[in-house]
Scaffold this motif. Structure first.
Motif, PDB file in Angstrom:
ATOM      1  N   LYS A  45     -52.754  -8.993  97.691  1.00 56.76           N
ATOM      2  CA  LYS A  45     -52.511 -10.204  98.462  1.00 56.76           C
ATOM      3  C   LYS A  45     -53.789 -10.717  99.070  1.00 56.76           C
ATOM      4  O   LYS A  45     -54.780 -10.022  99.161  1.00 56.76           O
ATOM      5  CB  LYS A  45     -51.523  -9.882  99.593  1.00 56.76           C
ATOM      6  N   ASN A  46     -53.680 -11.949  99.537  1.00 48.66           N
ATOM      7  CA  ASN A  46     -54.721 -12.440 100.417  1.00 48.66           C
ATOM      8  C   ASN A  46     -56.077 -12.436  99.726  1.00 48.66           C
ATOM      9  O   ASN A  46     -57.080 -12.115 100.314  1.00 48.66           O
ATOM     10  CB  ASN A  46     -54.771 -11.494 101.628  1.00 48.66           C
ATOM     11  N   HIS A  47     -56.070 -12.739  98.445  1.00 47.75           N
ATOM     12  CA  HIS A  47     -57.306 -12.527  97.731  1.00 47.75           C
ATOM     13  C   HIS A  47     -57.911 -13.763  97.105  1.00 47.75           C
ATOM     14  O   HIS A  47     -58.988 -13.691  96.562  1.00 47.75           O
ATOM     15  CB  HIS A  47     -57.110 -11.455  96.666  1.00 47.75           C
ATOM     16  N   SER A  48     -57.222 -14.882  97.135  1.00 49.02           N
ATOM     17  CA  SER A  48     -57.914 -16.039  96.579  1.00 49.02           C
ATOM     18  C   SER A  48     -57.302 -17.319  97.118  1.00 49.02           C
ATOM     19  O   SER A  48     -56.191 -17.337  97.621  1.00 49.02           O
ATOM     20  CB  SER A  48     -57.880 -16.032  95.060  1.00 49.02           C
ATOM     21  N   LEU A  49     -58.059 -18.369  96.997  1.00 45.33           N
ATOM     22  CA  LEU A  49     -57.671 -19.673  97.509  1.00 45.33           C
ATOM     23  C   LEU A  49     -57.264 -19.567  98.974  1.00 45.33           C
ATOM     24  O   LEU A  49     -57.727 -18.709  99.705  1.00 45.33           O
ATOM     25  CB  LEU A  49     -56.536 -20.257  96.660  1.00 45.33           C
ATOM     26  N   TYR A  50     -56.405 -20.425  99.371  1.00 45.42           N
ATOM     27  CA  TYR A  50     -55.964 -20.332 100.747  1.00 45.42           C
ATOM     28  C   TYR A  50     -54.449 -20.339 100.763  1.00 45.42           C
ATOM     29  O   TYR A  50     -53.801 -20.674  99.799  1.00 45.42           O
ATOM     30  CB  TYR A  50     -56.521 -21.498 101.573  1.00 45.42           C
ATOM     31  N   ARG A  51     -53.890 -19.990 101.882  1.00 45.76           N
ATOM     32  CA  ARG A  51     -52.437 -20.017 101.980  1.00 45.76           C
ATOM     33  C   ARG A  51     -52.044 -20.666 103.295  1.00 45.76           C
ATOM     34  O   ARG A  51     -52.760 -20.620 104.267  1.00 45.76           O
ATOM     35  CB  ARG A  51     -51.856 -18.614 101.879  1.00 45.76           C
ATOM     36  N   ARG A  52     -50.902 -21.294 103.274  1.00 48.81           N
ATOM     37  CA  ARG A  52     -50.396 -21.911 104.504  1.00 48.81           C
ATOM     38  C   ARG A  52     -49.079 -21.287 104.882  1.00 48.81           C
ATOM     39  O   ARG A  52     -48.319 -20.923 104.030  1.00 48.81           O
ATOM     40  CB  ARG A  52     -50.170 -23.401 104.319  1.00 48.81           C
ATOM     41  N   LEU A  88     -61.975  -5.965  94.699  1.00 47.71           N
ATOM     42  CA  LEU A  88     -60.996  -5.624  95.735  1.00 47.71           C
ATOM     43  C   LEU A  88     -59.625  -5.323  95.115  1.00 47.71           C
ATOM     44  O   LEU A  88     -58.969  -4.340  95.463  1.00 47.71           O
ATOM     45  CB  LEU A  88     -60.890  -6.792  96.719  1.00 47.71           C
ATOM     46  N   HIS A 146     -65.962  -7.724 102.530  1.00 48.22           N
ATOM     47  CA  HIS A 146     -66.198  -8.570 103.694  1.00 48.22           C
ATOM     48  C   HIS A 146     -67.681  -8.889 103.829  1.00 48.22           C
ATOM     49  O   HIS A 146     -68.072 -10.033 104.059  1.00 48.22           O
ATOM     50  CB  HIS A 146     -65.674  -7.885 104.963  1.00 48.22           C
ATOM     51  N   TRP A 168     -49.920  -3.492  96.841  1.00 49.88           N
ATOM     52  CA  TRP A 168     -50.011  -4.929  97.092  1.00 49.88           C
ATOM     53  C   TRP A 168     -51.284  -5.531  96.533  1.00 49.88           C
ATOM     54  O   TRP A 168     -52.259  -4.854  96.304  1.00 49.88           O
ATOM     55  CB  TRP A 168     -49.861  -5.232  98.578  1.00 49.88           C
ATOM     56  N   THR A 186     -67.812 -15.027  93.701  1.00 44.31           N
ATOM     57  CA  THR A 186     -66.616 -14.968  94.557  1.00 44.31           C
ATOM     58  C   THR A 186     -65.446 -14.359  93.790  1.00 44.31           C
ATOM     59  O   THR A 186     -64.735 -13.493  94.300  1.00 44.31           O
ATOM     60  CB  THR A 186     -66.228 -16.388  95.030  1.00 44.31           C
ATOM     61  N   ASN A 228     -63.405 -10.678  94.377  1.00 43.72           N
ATOM     62  CA  ASN A 228     -61.944 -10.515  94.435  1.00 43.72           C
ATOM     63  C   ASN A 228     -61.452  -9.505  93.421  1.00 43.72           C
ATOM     64  O   ASN A 228     -60.543  -8.722  93.698  1.00 43.72           O
ATOM     65  CB  ASN A 228     -61.262 -11.854  94.189  1.00 43.72           C
ATOM     66  N   ARG A 237     -57.255  -1.908  94.789  1.00 44.32           N
ATOM     67  CA  ARG A 237     -55.857  -1.861  95.245  1.00 44.32           C
ATOM     68  C   ARG A 237     -54.932  -1.339  94.162  1.00 44.32           C
ATOM     69  O   ARG A 237     -54.036  -0.546  94.428  1.00 44.32           O
ATOM     70  CB  ARG A 237     -55.423  -3.258  95.674  1.00 44.32           C
TER      71      ARG A 237
END
Lengths: 512, 139
Positions: free
Chosen positions: A505-512, A316, A266, A503, A309, A313, A320
């Motif tokens: 998750k939530n580690h690259s690009l974006y999600r919708r 991280l 972060h 898990w 960047t 990732n 995990r």
């Protein structure tokens, strides 16, 4: 008791009839011979012979009838006994004497047998002398469970009770999985092992590390190692023994290490966001008409920020994986589109080094079942590696095709330094880098380790072929979506979740 | 900032009514970068660094899009999201809520957030221009 009296009456009646008939016959012979004035000696001999013959005949025929209930119960006991001889079940309905009594007795025997099987496995009903407070394992300072064939707990020691916060007595007779709702780091779980050994082994043992007990919110988390021993023919019905070795403290510290990594990530991401934002703003302000050297500097700064960047990732995600928290959601995706998108996202990094990426995707590739973000990282890491190790070579080839086995294979080929055969097997190990090239090439050795974990969790394989001085080909396979259809059918939420270690998750690009 | 200056690649949404964006973001420089990119692209952006004031602004229901950082002072983004999605606490909300964060969540927490929000963005993964493209594609 009524059935017994009735049987006794039947016995009496049968014996009475037999005696009367036999006596009557003897008497008849005596009277007939006397009437014919046969000499007394012959009359006596004939009468005695008739008496003996008929007595024998009656004894044989009567005994067949009268022995029927005893024979039926004998057959019954032998037929249900686990170690009994092979005898056929009695035909009680066809019996002529004592049928009701035998039927009643057989029901009692069946009932006794089934309840004694249960009782042997539950100290609640029939306290097993071996499983009382003097039982040696009752003082064992490790939680111990003994399970029967049905996987019900027949014994839990005091430590087990203390560990779970449930009294040991309350656990007995309960299904083990209801008391112990466990999560395992891999698909090799306790219940799959037990099913397997029940089908294939008489005796087996196994241990698992980092097992998690799923507890309610207000209970503390439990993390432990687990050891189990299976013995199919145990005479006391102690079929499975399970011992827990608590490591909650140690494993929680590892999880906190992930939290530490997450915090670090972060803190790195915030300046990275700013760096990338300002680089973009500068590019817009300076424009393409500026001095070519300035434009080039901008591109390189941008590529460096992107690389950082991606590296953040990787850190991280490796944390995990190491802490069993890699979990993927597989969905139907267009593979050509994913490969192209991954190539595009890294093309700037290639461009600033003067490297061009040639992409060839076979037209017959079916849709694939992948976790989009994670597989994107695999392609990115392989291309990033190819860029790093390209040396003077200025071309990287990315190719995707369908294999003979119907898998989708993707390769990334560089024409750079290549890798020596003796270190090939270590390539997918964490922090491993080619020592020979370490001074020339940057990197941490996390990318291939991460890629292998992700590809493996997808049910695929990752491989490398290399010739020193000529370059390397890294390839991996993934499964067409059609092959996952069966797995998807059995899934509640219309997605396939793969859990290699936890898990990711939530580690690259974006999600919708 | 002139929207039509050289190097500008955005498509001003001149034909459509200006969309109003509320950006609740405590990192001042990031907020500024987002406001610059969004305003250049034809959005009208309001910046707010404080969680409580951000919630009050959001509840006025004048915005089309809310960019919500999860770590803001006085009231966390998760709390703001929950209150905005609670019909007993927020009467009506036309805005799409997009979570913007650099924080890593536990998987269950993240899934819960994603369920309630209309989008989820890791800030370091997207440049301001890419965020504008993302918002342009939101219905």
């Amino acid at each position: 008791m009524d059935y017994f009296k009735k049987t006794k009456r039947q016995y009496t009646l049968n014996l009475l009839v037999a005696l009367i008939v036999s006596n009557a016959l003897v008497l008849s012979v005596w009277i007939i011979l006397s009437y014919w004035q046969v000499r007394l000696i012959y009359t006596i001999i004939a009468t005695v012979v008739v008496f003996i013959v008929f007595s024998l005949l009656f004894a044989i025929s009567l005994s067949n009838y009268l022995i029927e209930p005893v024979k039926a119960i004998w057959q019954l006991i032998l037929s249900i006994s686990p170690h009994g001889e092979s005898v056929e079940s009695p035909k009680i309905e066809a019996m002529k004497v004592g049928r009701e009594m035998t039927l009643s007795l057989s029901r009692q025997i069946y009932q006794l047998t089934s309840s004694s099987t249960n009782n042997a496995n539950t100290i609640k009903h029939t306290p097993n002398p071996l499983l009382n407070d003097d039982f040696v394992a009752s003082k064992l300072p490790l939680p111990l469970f003994i399970l029967d064939q049905e996987e019900n707990i027949i014994y839990a020691n005091t430590s087990a009770g203390d560990y779970l916060g449930i009294s040991a007595k309350d656990m007995t007779d309960k299904n083990f999985y209801m008391i112990m709702d466990m999560s395992f780091p891999s698909e090799n779980t306790f219940d799959t092992w037990l099913k397997d050994v029940k089908a294939n082994s008489a005796i087996a043992s196994m241990s698992w590390e980092r097992v998690k007990l799923n507890v309610l919110d207000n209970h503390p988390t439990r993390l432990f190692d687990l050891a189990a021993f299976y013995n199919r023919d145990n005479p006391e019905h102690y079929e499975t023994m399970v011992v827990l070795f608590d490591h909650t403290k140690q494993y929680t510290q590892d999880d906190q290490a992930v939290s530490y990594v997450a915090l670090t990530v972060h803190e790195l991401r915030t300046p990275l966001t700013l760096l990338r934002g300002y680089i973009e703003a500068l590019q817009e302000e300076i424009g393409q008409d500026s001095h070519p050297e300035l434009v080039d500097f901008m591109l390189k700064m941008n590529a460096a920020a992107q690389q950082l960047t991606a590296f953040v990732n990787n850190i991280l995600n490796v944390a995990r994986i190491d802490n069993d928290q890699l979990q993927l959601s597989l969905h139907e995706e267009n593979w050509a589109e994913i490969v192209q998108s991954a190539v595009n996202s890294i093309s700037l990094r290639a461009k600033v080094r003067g490297i061009s990426i040639e992409t060839t995707i076979a037209p017959d590739i079916p849709s694939v079942g992948v976790d989009r973000l994670s597989i994107h990282e695999v392609i990115n890491n392989l291309i990033d590696n190819a860029i790093k190790y390209s040396s003077q070579s200025k071309i990287i080839k990315v190719e995707a095709h369908l294999t003979k086995d119907g898998l989708v294979e993707t390769t990334v080929q560089d024409f750079g330094l290549g890798i020596n055969a003796n270190i090939m097997s270590n390539l997918f190990t964490k922090f491993y880098r080619d020592h020979r090239n370490r001074s020339q090439v940057g990197g941490t050795g996390l990318g291939l380790y991460l890629s292998k974990a992700i590809v493996t969790a997808h049910g695929g394989n990752i491989w490398v072929k290399s010739t020193p001085g000529k370059g390397s080909v890294f390839g991996f396979t993934i499964q067409p979506y059609g092959r996952l259809a069966e797995e998807l059918k059995n899934s509640d939420n219309k997605e396939i979740t793969r859990s290699a270690h936890g898990w990711i998750k939530n580690h690259s690009l974006y999600r919708r | 900032m002139q929207p039509d200056q050289p190097g500008q690649t955005f498509q001003p949404a001149s034909a459509k009514p200006t969309k109003k964006v509320l950006c609740i973001e405590d990192e001042h420089f990031i907020g500024e970068l987002y406001k610059r990119a969004l305003d250049n692209a034809g959005y009208a952006t309001t910046l707010e660094v404080d969680g409580v004031r951000g919630l009050e602004l959001a509840q006025t229901d004048q915005f089309d899009i809310i960019l919500l950082d999860l770590m803001v002072p006085n009231l966390t983004g998760i709390d703001i999201l929950r209150i905005l999605r609670d019909p007993t606490k927020t009467a009506h909300l036309k805005a799409k809520i997009i979570i913007t964060t650099n924080l890593e969540q536990r998987e269950d927490v993240r899934q819960d957030i994603e369920k309630q929000a209309d989008g989820y963005i890791v800030k370091a993964e997207l440049t301001p221009r890419e965020i504008v493209e993302f918002l342009n594609n939101i219905e």
